[in-house]
Design a protein around this motif. Structure first.
Motif, mmCIF file in Angstrom:
data_model
loop_
_atom_site.group_PDB
_atom_site.id
_atom_site.type_symbol
_atom_site.label_atom_id
_atom_site.label_comp_id
_atom_site.label_asym_id
_atom_site.label_seq_id
_atom_site.Cartn_x
_atom_site.Cartn_y
_atom_site.Cartn_z
ATOM 1 N N ASN A 85 28.730 31.417 46.350
ATOM 2 C CA ASN A 85 29.679 31.487 45.320
ATOM 3 C C ASN A 85 29.403 32.726 44.185
ATOM 4 O OD1 ASN A 85 30.649 29.165 46.439
ATOM 5 N ND2 ASN A 85 29.780 27.823 44.777
ATOM 6 N N HIS A 86 28.232 32.783 44.141
ATOM 7 C CA HIS A 86 27.775 34.002 42.971
ATOM 8 C C HIS A 86 27.878 35.187 43.524
ATOM 9 C CE1 HIS A 86 24.152 34.165 45.743
ATOM 10 N NE2 HIS A 86 23.552 35.165 44.978
ATOM 11 N N HIS A 88 30.803 36.167 45.155
ATOM 12 C CA HIS A 88 32.419 36.354 45.268
ATOM 13 C C HIS A 88 32.926 37.324 44.344
ATOM 14 C CE1 HIS A 88 33.091 32.006 47.175
ATOM 15 N NE2 HIS A 88 32.175 32.790 47.875
ATOM 16 N N TYR A 89 32.467 37.203 42.994
ATOM 17 C CA TYR A 89 33.241 38.289 42.030
ATOM 18 C C TYR A 89 33.001 39.783 42.285
ATOM 19 C CZ TYR A 89 33.585 41.097 37.913
ATOM 20 O OH TYR A 89 33.803 41.943 36.955
ATOM 21 N N ARG A 93 35.779 42.296 43.907
ATOM 22 C CA ARG A 93 36.124 43.169 42.607
ATOM 23 C C ARG A 93 36.337 44.601 43.470
ATOM 24 N NH1 ARG A 93 31.693 43.984 38.478
ATOM 25 N NH2 ARG A 93 30.818 44.794 40.398
ATOM 26 N N CYS A 104 39.459 34.846 50.163
ATOM 27 C CA CYS A 104 37.928 34.676 49.568
ATOM 28 C C CYS A 104 37.863 33.166 49.727
ATOM 29 C CB CYS A 104 37.961 34.955 48.270
ATOM 30 S SG CYS A 104 36.327 34.485 47.310
ATOM 31 N N THR A 109 34.614 31.577 41.840
ATOM 32 C CA THR A 109 33.061 32.237 41.626
ATOM 33 C C THR A 109 32.208 31.126 41.125
ATOM 34 O OG1 THR A 109 34.192 32.439 39.029
ATOM 35 C CG2 THR A 109 34.587 34.299 40.698
ATOM 36 N N SER A 110 31.234 31.595 40.825
ATOM 37 C CA SER A 110 30.235 30.427 40.221
ATOM 38 C C SER A 110 30.256 30.494 38.711
ATOM 39 C CB SER A 110 28.837 31.030 40.781
ATOM 40 O OG SER A 110 28.325 32.246 40.133
ATOM 41 N N ASP A 114 33.054 35.014 35.295
ATOM 42 C CA ASP A 114 33.400 35.755 36.348
ATOM 43 C C ASP A 114 34.858 35.615 37.034
ATOM 44 O OD1 ASP A 114 30.997 37.078 36.543
ATOM 45 O OD2 ASP A 114 30.092 36.194 38.221
ATOM 46 N N ALA A 115 35.098 34.134 36.794
ATOM 47 C CA ALA A 115 36.617 33.844 37.283
ATOM 48 C C ALA A 115 37.683 34.599 36.489
ATOM 49 C CB ALA A 115 36.632 32.296 37.311
ATOM 50 N N LEU A 118 37.705 38.158 37.584
ATOM 51 C CA LEU A 118 38.332 38.348 38.938
ATOM 52 C C LEU A 118 39.789 38.547 38.857
ATOM 53 C CD1 LEU A 118 37.723 39.151 41.658
ATOM 54 C CD2 LEU A 118 37.330 36.587 42.173
#
Length: 375
Positions: A85-86, A88-89, A93, A104, A109-110, A114-115, A118
């Protein structure tokens, strides 16, 4: 098919369970061709994994891949991000800002910060963002959603959803368990992030409701575990409906027992992931009815994402494939500067944000002795 979408993958190298699932799903309806990848956390492992898959374009990391693929005339049109998860962002991007569509894995996101970033990156990009909440792709889930929307159970009053597993009942040290119980990589939620987000997304997807508040009691029953492995969550939905959600990875005897029951003013619906081709409909005061995938009583919403005749099992991989195929229709429409057909449905970056907000709210509530918090 000669018009396959050129697909890349970030993560999903050797021994990565979910990467193989995504690759199979992308091929089921023959909509994609995997042509490039940054498949692991080290260049050496990435090259080994690429060779095993027969890829000729293998990159050391996702940034290098995004830059080089964006410059190629035959570069990837979409990328699958199947990392912990960490990552993803940062990965999403890089592709979004180069106009490459992103598919995705969940959760988005974690962290909530970050969510939110994103979401802004996706809104600023011309590319599409698809989140693989694969259970939304099951035919009888689509059937249930259509029945609720058509008013066949009346206004929704109660939503009960659960997702128990047992695989983390004791401490585990293999790869899939190791990163999922590490808050630096999984995020603050354990069972809430890994499977609770699936249950929450499914509840909202079928019911058409949006939660406004929740009260959560989270536990880490395994000694030393730093994220929750069991969660009991009460939900208040906008409009007055109420819900309960249970996610657990310490429930012996349960494998992937995702189940949802929705009750309205005139009837109820029940669906279980481990028996996915059946949907129970209970009109109030009448006998309970069984609706089968592609059988009598199933409608167009289920039929358009069904592949085989009734009575044959269709489930997990096909649900994933439905998300990939819905994304393919949207990508092809995007090529023409058009909107996707109205019946094309897939989880978006907005749904992903709601999932991370759910996890964040659960953690905040539990830290305050399960008090009610807003999402």
């Amino acid at each position: 098919m000669t018009d396959r979408i050129r697909l890349g993958m970030v993560g999903g190298g050797n021994d990565a369970f979910i990467g193989a699932v995504h690759r199979i799903a992308s091929r089921i309806d023959d909509q994609y061709e995997l042509v490039a990848g940054a498949l692991s956390s080290t260049p050496e492992k990435s090259r080994e994994s690429g060779a095993a898959l027969g890829l000729t374009r293998v990159y050391d990391d996702f940034k290098q891949m995004a830059i080089r693929e964006a410059r190629r005339k035959d570069g990837i049109e979409a990328v699958s991000i199947v990392t912990p998860n960490h990552v993803h962002y940062a990965a999403a991007r890089e592709f979004l800002k180069r106009g490459i569509h992103v598919i995705c894995d969940k959760p988005l996101t974690s962290t909530l910060a970050d969510a939110k970033k994103l979401v802004k990156a996706a809104e600023a990009s011309d590319a599409l963002f698809v989140l693989t909440h694969n259970y939304t792709g099951y035919p009888m889930v689509r059937q249930a959603r259509a029945m609720v929307a058509a008013g066949e159970i009346g206004a929704v009053r109660v939503v009960q959803v659960e997702y128990p597993q047992d695989w983390l009942t004791i401490e585990q040290d293999f790869k899939q368990a190791e990163w999922r119980t590490d808050p630096a990589r999984s995020g603050a939620g354990g069972s809430t992030g890994d499977i609770g987000t699936h249950a929450y997304n499914l509840a909202c997807f079928i019911s058409g409701l949006e939660a406004s508040e929740l009260a959560a009691d989270l536990d880490a029953f395994v000694p030393g575990r730093r994220v929750d492995d069991n969660a009991h969550v009460m939900l208040r939905f906008k409009g007055g409906a109420k819900g309960m959600l249970w996610s657990s990875q310490v429930a012996p005897g349960n494998e992937n027992a995702l189940r949802i029951r929705i009750y309205g003013e005139t009837g109820g619906l029940e669906w279980a992931q481990e028996d996915p081709n059946y949907l129970w409909h209970s009109p109030f005061g009448e006998p309970k009815r069984l609706i089968t995938r592609n059988g009598a009583g199933a409608g167009d919403a289920a039929a358009r994402v069904s592949r085989i005749p009734p009575g044959h099992p269709e489930g997990y991989l096909e649900g994933f494939a439905t998300i990939y195929s819905e994304a393919a229709q949207a990508i092809r429409a995007h090529r023409k500067g058009e909107a996707a057909p109205a019946d094309v449905v897939y989880p978006t970056v907005s749904d992903g944000l709601k999932g991370v907000q759910f996890v964040d709210a659960c953690v905040r509530s539990s830290q305050r002795n399960a008090t009610w918090v807003t999402l």
